[in-house]
Scaffold this motif. Structure first.
Motif, PDB file in Angstrom:
ATOM      1  N   GLY A 252     111.228  59.567 103.971  1.00  0.00           N
ATOM      2  CA  GLY A 252     110.300  59.898 105.043  1.00  0.00           C
ATOM      3  C   GLY A 252     108.871  59.695 104.589  1.00  0.00           C
ATOM      4  N   THR A 253     107.983  60.544 105.062  1.00  0.00           N
ATOM      5  CA  THR A 253     106.575  60.462 104.671  1.00  0.00           C
ATOM      6  C   THR A 253     106.054  61.854 104.319  1.00  0.00           C
ATOM      7  OG1 THR A 253     105.780  60.735 106.937  1.00  0.00           O
ATOM      8  CG2 THR A 253     106.119  58.465 106.167  1.00  0.00           C
ATOM      9  N   MET A 254     104.941  61.864 103.596  1.00  0.00           N
ATOM     10  CA  MET A 254     104.293  63.133 103.271  1.00  0.00           C
ATOM     11  C   MET A 254     102.789  62.985 103.431  1.00  0.00           C
ATOM     12  SD  MET A 254     104.001  63.617  99.207  1.00  0.00           S
ATOM     13  CE  MET A 254     102.890  62.618  98.236  1.00  0.00           C
ATOM     14  N   SER A 255     102.131  64.116 103.562  1.00  0.00           N
ATOM     15  CA  SER A 255     100.679  64.183 103.541  1.00  0.00           C
ATOM     16  C   SER A 255     100.297  64.968 102.304  1.00  0.00           C
ATOM     17  CB  SER A 255     100.137  64.891 104.786  1.00  0.00           C
ATOM     18  OG  SER A 255     100.498  64.185 105.945  1.00  0.00           O
TER      19      SER A 255
ATOM     20  N   THR B  36      97.667  60.744 104.697  1.00  0.00           N
ATOM     21  CA  THR B  36      98.816  61.026 105.556  1.00  0.00           C
ATOM     22  C   THR B  36      99.729  59.801 105.601  1.00  0.00           C
ATOM     23  OG1 THR B  36      97.640  60.307 107.534  1.00  0.00           O
ATOM     24  CG2 THR B  36      97.520  62.640 106.989  1.00  0.00           C
ATOM     25  N   GLY B  37     100.999  60.027 105.873  1.00  0.00           N
ATOM     26  CA  GLY B  37     101.945  58.924 106.043  1.00  0.00           C
ATOM     27  C   GLY B  37     102.339  58.231 104.759  1.00  0.00           C
TER      28      GLY B  37
ATOM     29  N   ALA C  36     102.172  68.372 104.119  1.00  0.00           N
ATOM     30  CA  ALA C  36     103.164  68.176 105.188  1.00  0.00           C
ATOM     31  C   ALA C  36     104.168  67.118 104.758  1.00  0.00           C
ATOM     32  CB  ALA C  36     102.478  67.753 106.478  1.00  0.00           C
ATOM     33  N   MET C  37     105.335  67.124 105.399  1.00  0.00           N
ATOM     34  CA  MET C  37     106.329  66.068 105.180  1.00  0.00           C
ATOM     35  C   MET C  37     107.112  65.851 106.464  1.00  0.00           C
ATOM     36  SD  MET C  37     108.899  68.012 102.556  1.00  0.00           S
ATOM     37  CE  MET C  37     109.698  69.552 103.004  1.00  0.00           C
ATOM     38  N   THR C  38     107.478  64.598 106.709  1.00  0.00           N
ATOM     39  CA  THR C  38     108.263  64.227 107.877  1.00  0.00           C
ATOM     40  C   THR C  38     109.477  63.459 107.404  1.00  0.00           C
ATOM     41  OG1 THR C  38     106.242  64.035 109.174  1.00  0.00           O
ATOM     42  CG2 THR C  38     108.198  63.004 110.084  1.00  0.00           C
ATOM     43  N   GLY C  39     110.645  63.925 107.743  1.00  0.00           N
ATOM     44  CA  GLY C  39     111.899  63.312 107.287  1.00  0.00           C
ATOM     45  C   GLY C  39     112.591  64.210 106.284  1.00  0.00           C
TER      46      GLY C  39
ATOM     47  N   THR D 127     113.613  67.526 104.256  1.00  0.00           N
ATOM     48  CA  THR D 127     113.632  68.943 104.592  1.00  0.00           C
ATOM     49  C   THR D 127     113.271  69.811 103.390  1.00  0.00           C
ATOM     50  OG1 THR D 127     116.000  69.072 104.135  1.00  0.00           O
ATOM     51  CG2 THR D 127     115.332  68.648 106.425  1.00  0.00           C
TER      52      THR D 127
END
Length: 87
Positions: free
Chosen positions: A43-46, A57-58, A76-79, A81
């Motif tokens: 995923g991605t992180m900030s 970001t991203g 932050a992180m997206t993808g 957990t």
């Protein structure tokens, strides 16, 4: 009885550390003893840079692959957990 594995593993150049702890992204600095950061999924992180304090970001991350650097903060992180800090 003394645990000799801890000292032996610390000298092993193929390992980053001797413990992993789960980390929740936040606007707080990571501990100073972090040797690697690993995510449980792609995923991605900030994160916040040490020089100048700019936020990126991203940034792409891969599952189980350590980051090539240690950021000041992971905000932050997206993808993924779970983010693991290796000490």
């Amino acid at each position: 009885m003394a645990d000799n594995l801890n000292t032996q593993r610390m000298a092993d150049i193929t390992t980053f550390g001797i413990a992993a702890t789960s980390h929740t992204p936040a606007a707080t600095d990571l501990p100073g003893n972090v040797r690697a950061v690993v995510f449980d999924a792609a995923g991605t992180m900030s994160f916040k840079n040490p020089a100048g304090g700019s936020t990126v970001t991203g940034f792409p991350v891969l599952s189980g692959v350590p980051l090539p650097f240690i950021p000041v903060q992971i905000t932050a992180m997206t993808g993924p957990t779970t983010c693991f800090l290796i000490t």
